[in-house]
Write a protein that holds these residues in place. Structure first.
Motif, mmCIF file in Angstrom:
data_model
loop_
_atom_site.group_PDB
_atom_site.id
_atom_site.type_symbol
_atom_site.label_atom_id
_atom_site.label_comp_id
_atom_site.label_asym_id
_atom_site.label_seq_id
_atom_site.Cartn_x
_atom_site.Cartn_y
_atom_site.Cartn_z
ATOM 1 N N ALA A 1 -46.897 38.776 -23.596
ATOM 2 C CA ALA A 1 -46.716 39.612 -22.911
ATOM 3 C C ALA A 1 -46.561 38.942 -21.755
ATOM 4 C CB ALA A 1 -47.833 40.281 -22.644
ATOM 5 N N PRO A 2 -45.607 39.953 -20.717
ATOM 6 C CA PRO A 2 -45.205 39.513 -19.373
ATOM 7 C C PRO A 2 -46.734 39.448 -18.249
ATOM 8 C CG PRO A 2 -43.838 40.184 -20.106
ATOM 9 C CD PRO A 2 -44.543 40.842 -20.966
ATOM 10 N N GLU A 3 -47.971 40.115 -19.074
ATOM 11 C CA GLU A 3 -49.119 40.149 -18.135
ATOM 12 C C GLU A 3 -50.100 39.079 -18.723
ATOM 13 O OE1 GLU A 3 -46.863 44.170 -18.152
ATOM 14 O OE2 GLU A 3 -48.191 42.576 -19.760
ATOM 15 N N GLU A 4 -49.611 39.051 -19.939
ATOM 16 C CA GLU A 4 -50.562 37.313 -20.115
ATOM 17 C C GLU A 4 -50.029 35.775 -19.771
ATOM 18 O OE1 GLU A 4 -51.841 37.902 -24.841
ATOM 19 O OE2 GLU A 4 -49.492 38.099 -24.145
ATOM 20 N N LEU A 5 -48.718 35.801 -19.066
ATOM 21 C CA LEU A 5 -48.422 35.363 -18.408
ATOM 22 C C LEU A 5 -49.109 35.150 -16.782
ATOM 23 C CD1 LEU A 5 -46.591 32.159 -19.063
ATOM 24 C CD2 LEU A 5 -46.825 34.827 -20.650
ATOM 25 N N ALA A 6 -48.615 36.447 -15.816
ATOM 26 C CA ALA A 6 -48.686 36.455 -14.946
ATOM 27 C C ALA A 6 -50.775 35.726 -15.036
ATOM 28 C CB ALA A 6 -48.700 37.784 -14.987
ATOM 29 N N SER A 7 -51.015 35.909 -15.531
ATOM 30 C CA SER A 7 -52.585 35.887 -15.595
ATOM 31 C C SER A 7 -53.381 34.072 -15.151
ATOM 32 C CB SER A 7 -53.342 35.810 -17.116
ATOM 33 O OG SER A 7 -55.191 36.225 -17.094
ATOM 34 N N MET A 8 -51.840 34.175 -16.012
ATOM 35 C CA MET A 8 -52.279 32.052 -15.786
ATOM 36 C C MET A 8 -51.097 31.804 -14.255
ATOM 37 S SD MET A 8 -53.036 29.657 -17.134
ATOM 38 C CE MET A 8 -53.586 29.341 -18.212
ATOM 39 N N VAL A 9 -50.249 32.177 -14.339
ATOM 40 C CA VAL A 9 -50.168 32.258 -12.375
ATOM 41 C C VAL A 9 -50.751 32.423 -11.998
ATOM 42 C CG1 VAL A 9 -47.993 33.055 -10.754
ATOM 43 C CG2 VAL A 9 -47.270 33.412 -13.315
ATOM 44 N N LEU A 10 -51.803 33.634 -11.961
ATOM 45 C CA LEU A 10 -52.570 33.942 -10.632
ATOM 46 C C LEU A 10 -53.846 32.979 -10.669
ATOM 47 C CD1 LEU A 10 -54.064 36.018 -8.716
ATOM 48 C CD2 LEU A 10 -54.500 37.251 -10.522
ATOM 49 N N GLU A 11 -54.332 32.272 -12.081
ATOM 50 C CA GLU A 11 -55.201 31.626 -12.350
ATOM 51 C C GLU A 11 -54.446 30.226 -11.594
ATOM 52 O OE1 GLU A 11 -58.525 29.430 -13.234
ATOM 53 O OE2 GLU A 11 -58.706 31.421 -13.642
ATOM 54 N N ALA A 12 -53.249 29.939 -11.598
ATOM 55 C CA ALA A 12 -52.836 28.658 -10.908
ATOM 56 C C ALA A 12 -53.108 29.036 -9.355
ATOM 57 C CB ALA A 12 -51.525 27.872 -11.450
ATOM 58 N N ALA A 13 -52.857 29.731 -9.322
ATOM 59 C CA ALA A 13 -52.978 30.093 -7.278
ATOM 60 C C ALA A 13 -53.934 30.100 -6.999
ATOM 61 C CB ALA A 13 -52.111 31.956 -7.340
ATOM 62 N N THR A 14 -55.143 30.790 -7.808
ATOM 63 C CA THR A 14 -56.047 30.726 -6.494
ATOM 64 C C THR A 14 -57.216 30.322 -7.375
ATOM 65 O OG1 THR A 14 -57.314 32.342 -8.764
ATOM 66 C CG2 THR A 14 -55.909 33.299 -6.857
ATOM 67 N N ASN A 15 -57.491 28.947 -8.513
ATOM 68 C CA ASN A 15 -58.154 28.134 -8.778
ATOM 69 C C ASN A 15 -58.089 26.761 -8.045
ATOM 70 O OD1 ASN A 15 -59.307 26.075 -9.587
ATOM 71 N ND2 ASN A 15 -59.268 27.244 -12.123
ATOM 72 N N SER A 16 -58.963 26.092 -6.952
ATOM 73 C CA SER A 16 -58.489 25.268 -5.745
ATOM 74 C C SER A 16 -58.614 24.466 -6.681
ATOM 75 C CB SER A 16 -59.176 25.564 -4.633
ATOM 76 O OG SER A 16 -59.501 27.136 -3.632
ATOM 77 N N TYR A 17 -58.918 24.149 -7.919
ATOM 78 C CA TYR A 17 -59.295 22.349 -8.021
ATOM 79 C C TYR A 17 -58.286 22.627 -9.497
ATOM 80 C CZ TYR A 17 -61.745 18.319 -9.189
ATOM 81 O OH TYR A 17 -62.076 16.923 -8.629
ATOM 82 N N LEU A 18 -57.132 22.905 -9.449
ATOM 83 C CA LEU A 18 -55.774 23.296 -9.801
ATOM 84 C C LEU A 18 -54.939 22.843 -9.613
ATOM 85 C CD1 LEU A 18 -54.913 23.628 -13.170
ATOM 86 C CD2 LEU A 18 -54.089 25.821 -12.569
ATOM 87 N N ASN A 19 -54.292 21.395 -9.925
ATOM 88 C CA ASN A 19 -53.157 21.273 -9.320
ATOM 89 C C ASN A 19 -52.441 20.255 -9.863
ATOM 90 O OD1 ASN A 19 -51.663 20.677 -6.745
ATOM 91 N ND2 ASN A 19 -53.608 18.941 -5.688
ATOM 92 N N GLY A 20 -51.034 20.016 -9.850
ATOM 93 C CA GLY A 20 -49.999 19.255 -10.586
ATOM 94 C C GLY A 20 -50.194 19.420 -12.111
ATOM 95 N N GLU A 21 -50.522 19.659 -12.285
ATOM 96 C CA GLU A 21 -50.703 20.420 -13.880
ATOM 97 C C GLU A 21 -48.982 21.301 -14.066
ATOM 98 O OE1 GLU A 21 -52.031 19.277 -16.034
ATOM 99 O OE2 GLU A 21 -53.717 18.043 -14.314
ATOM 100 N N THR A 22 -49.081 21.089 -15.373
ATOM 101 C CA THR A 22 -47.613 21.982 -16.324
ATOM 102 C C THR A 22 -48.431 22.735 -17.118
ATOM 103 O OG1 THR A 22 -46.246 20.549 -15.568
ATOM 104 C CG2 THR A 22 -45.772 22.210 -17.360
ATOM 105 N N ILE A 23 -48.434 24.258 -18.105
ATOM 106 C CA ILE A 23 -49.702 24.323 -18.429
ATOM 107 C C ILE A 23 -48.765 25.535 -19.391
ATOM 108 C CG2 ILE A 23 -51.440 25.904 -18.960
ATOM 109 C CD1 ILE A 23 -52.266 25.400 -16.328
ATOM 110 N N ARG A 24 -48.657 25.062 -20.842
ATOM 111 C CA ARG A 24 -48.070 25.766 -21.301
ATOM 112 C C ARG A 24 -48.594 27.481 -22.085
ATOM 113 N NH1 ARG A 24 -44.291 22.198 -26.175
ATOM 114 N NH2 ARG A 24 -44.082 24.303 -27.130
#
Length: 259
Positions: free
Chosen positions: A226-249
């Motif tokens: 579902a698009p919302e399941e992708l959006a959840s990860m997008v939001l996490e990538a945007a707001t998690n300050s220790y997530l950087n330089g990663e590609t997540i499937r």
């Protein structure tokens, strides 16, 4: 990273994953600029989330600049989501052995121009605006960029040379761009979706049969995402300050077959 009151730009934000990401960012308190070519759907999404629509062709730098300028008027630019993109399928050579039947180079170039070059152009413009903002904390964090790639970057199917190359390019530049932008306190991550249930598959019985066929390749759960399941990860990538330089499937464990 707290994005309350900050502004975010979402390219391709009029539908599908982009629209879901725009809704998620707005729900987290951001003022969202929906940047898309589709004015009717883009305005609809923007109105629903209290954001602003800007017509953007990501192959035009001036359009990207206009969207970022609007975002700066809404609040400090903290987030860019690159979701604009197109797909294209064609085999590298034709069946009749003539040069004319080989893959259309103009079509290949268009996919690269939108999916890869357009993504980088949006990054360099939005990151420049982010560099002018005040840091959020003692670490110097100013913002985050989230790109949408595809599992086709890793498991490209027959006919997907252009699409896979464009998405592979996005994956490939994630770390070096993250390294570049560390100097200004901006993180860069990429989300690689699998098969997501968006309007690209159409509607009706034929569409449902086609989607049922696609689901068979998903490990678990055996369905399209579902698009919302992708959006959840997008939001996490945007707001998690220790997530950087990663590609997540985000793909239900699928590994695409040749065709």
């Amino acid at each position: 990273m707290d994005i309350t009151g900050a502004s975010a730009v979402v390219t391709g934000g009029a539908s599908g994953i982009g629209a879901a990401a725009a809704r998620a960012l707005a729900g987290a308190g951001a003022r969202v600029v929906v940047a898309d070519l589709n004015e009717a759907k883009g305005q609809e999404v923007a109105t629903a989330i209290g954001g602003v629509f800007v017509r953007v062709d990501v192959t035009r730098t001036e359009d990207i600049v206009a969207a970022v300028d609007v975002a700066e008027q809404l609040g400090p630019v903290r987030v860019l989501v690159n979701s604009a993109g197109i797909g294209w399928a064609q085999r590298t050579v034709g069946k009749d052995g003539t040069y004319g039947s080989a893959a259309d180079l103009a079509a290949y170039s268009k996919v690269i121009a939108i999916n890869l070059i357009g993504t980088f152009d949006a990054i360099r413009i939005a990151a420049t605006a982010m560099s002018r903002t005040e840091p959020l904390d003692a670490s110097g964090e100013r913002g985050a960029i989230v790109n949408l790639a595809s599992v086709a970057a890793f498991d490209g199917q027959i006919g997907q040379a252009a699409y896979s190359a464009s998405k592979g390019g996005v994956v490939g530049m994630t770390l070096p761009v993250a390294r570049d932008l560390a100097a200004i306190g901006v993180r860069v991550n990429t989300v690689a979706p699998g098969l997501i249930d968006t309007p690209i598959y159409g509607e009706g019985e034929d569409s449902e049969r086609f989607k049922a066929h696609l689901e068979q390749g998903v490990l678990f759960p055996k369905r399209l995402g579902a698009p919302e399941e992708l959006a959840s990860m997008v939001l996490e990538a945007a707001t998690n300050s220790y997530l950087n330089g990663e590609t997540i499937r985000v793909d239900g464990g699928i590994r695409m077959q040749p065709k």
